[in-house]
Design a protein around this motif. Structure first.
Motif, PDB file in Angstrom:
ATOM      1  N   ARG A  97       7.551  -6.296 -11.093  1.00  0.00           N
ATOM      2  CA  ARG A  97       6.506  -7.315 -11.140  1.00  0.00           C
ATOM      3  C   ARG A  97       6.919  -8.494 -10.255  1.00  0.00           C
ATOM      4  O   ARG A  97       8.064  -8.962 -10.333  1.00  0.00           O
ATOM      5  CB  ARG A  97       6.292  -7.798 -12.563  1.00  0.00           C
ATOM      6  CG  ARG A  97       5.669  -6.778 -13.508  1.00  0.00           C
ATOM      7  CD  ARG A  97       5.605  -7.352 -14.915  1.00  0.00           C
ATOM      8  NE  ARG A  97       4.974  -6.439 -15.845  1.00  0.00           N
ATOM      9  CZ  ARG A  97       3.689  -6.479 -16.166  1.00  0.00           C
ATOM     10  NH1 ARG A  97       2.900  -7.401 -15.624  1.00  0.00           N
ATOM     11  NH2 ARG A  97       3.182  -5.621 -17.019  1.00  0.00           N
ATOM     12  N   ARG A 127       1.475  -2.659  -5.995  1.00  0.00           N
ATOM     13  CA  ARG A 127       1.330  -3.754  -6.955  1.00  0.00           C
ATOM     14  C   ARG A 127      -0.082  -3.798  -7.530  1.00  0.00           C
ATOM     15  O   ARG A 127      -0.267  -4.125  -8.703  1.00  0.00           O
ATOM     16  CB  ARG A 127       1.686  -5.074  -6.282  1.00  0.00           C
ATOM     17  CG  ARG A 127       3.182  -5.195  -6.005  1.00  0.00           C
ATOM     18  CD  ARG A 127       3.540  -6.509  -5.355  1.00  0.00           C
ATOM     19  NE  ARG A 127       4.990  -6.697  -5.320  1.00  0.00           N
ATOM     20  CZ  ARG A 127       5.597  -7.729  -4.747  1.00  0.00           C
ATOM     21  NH1 ARG A 127       4.856  -8.672  -4.152  1.00  0.00           N
ATOM     22  NH2 ARG A 127       6.908  -7.836  -4.770  1.00  0.00           N
ATOM     23  N   GLN A 131      -1.055  -3.392 -11.516  1.00  0.00           N
ATOM     24  CA  GLN A 131      -1.909  -4.307 -12.269  1.00  0.00           C
ATOM     25  C   GLN A 131      -3.025  -3.552 -12.983  1.00  0.00           C
ATOM     26  O   GLN A 131      -3.346  -3.836 -14.141  1.00  0.00           O
ATOM     27  CB  GLN A 131      -2.502  -5.360 -11.335  1.00  0.00           C
ATOM     28  CG  GLN A 131      -3.313  -6.436 -12.039  1.00  0.00           C
ATOM     29  CD  GLN A 131      -3.873  -7.466 -11.080  1.00  0.00           C
ATOM     30  OE1 GLN A 131      -3.992  -7.214  -9.874  1.00  0.00           O
ATOM     31  NE2 GLN A 131      -4.204  -8.632 -11.593  1.00  0.00           N
TER      32      GLN A 131
END
Length: 214
Positions: A97, A127, A131
């Protein structure tokens, strides 16, 4: 001091020559920054001092001599200079993250991505998918698949094709609150019991072991 060490010191024409031998090939503080240095070399920056001044603000804590030795190795090499693949450390920064990275790690990763558009695009897709997975935003999956196809990333294209074959199920898994984890747990437990008794018991005994375990 052994005779071998004395000979090594005597034969060294420059300080960087001492970096060869038993220490050669071992990880160093410079490894993370080598992709950046390779790109700068290909861009025409062959001054080791200039390159060292550039990577220090990015978090490099090693000596100038390591940078000088690395550039000297490039000058003596007869083959073309190409950027090295990202290190496992950089891959870890991409998969984690963003908010968990330190400022130094952010700067080091940026130094790698700024000279590799493909890796930069890959980082964005990884990424974004992370998410979608963490926040259960399955409705965004079609847009993510379209964005992946627009980039020249064959590895992700294979992944996108696999997801597309079962798109509805994947979207449901990324959206709905239900999970098949309990069912999968029972299936794995049953397989384990069957393997333990393979060839040594019939169905009746297997049934007696499975039902109480459930």
């Amino acid at each position: 001091m052994t005779s071998r060490t004395v000979k090594l010191l005597a034969d060294a024409a420059a300080p960087e020559d001492l970096f060869h031998g038993q220490w050669q090939g071992r990880p160093s503080k410079l490894d993370t920054f080598k992709p950046y240095l390779d790109d700068r070399w290909n861009q025409g920056c062959t001054n080791a001092w200039t390159a060292w001044e550039e990577i220090v603000p990015l978090g490099y804590q090693g000596s100038y001599q390591w940078v000088r030795a690395y550039f000297r190795e490039k000058r003596l090499s007869s083959g073309p200079v190409t950027a090295r693949p990202p290190s496992p450390l950089a891959v870890g920064w991409i998969l984690r993250r963003p908010e968990t990275l330190t400022e130094t790690e952010h700067l080091r990763l940026r130094a790698v991505l700024v000279h590799c558009p493909e890796l930069d695009a890959l980082t964005g897709h990884v990424r974004s998918f992370g998410q979608i997975l963490a926040e259960r935003q399955g409705e965004r999956l079609p847009q993510w698949l379209d964005a992946v196809r627009r980039d020249n990333l064959p590895g992700l294209h294979t992944l996108a094709a696999g997801i597309d074959r079962d798109r509805d199920a994947v979207i449901a898994g990324l959206t709905l609150p239900w999970s098949s984890g309990v069912v999968e747990g029972h299936v794995n437990r049953t397989k384990m019991l069957k393997r333990q008794m393979f060839g040594r018991a019939g169905f009746a005994l297997l049934r007696e072991r499975v039902l109480p375990a459930s």
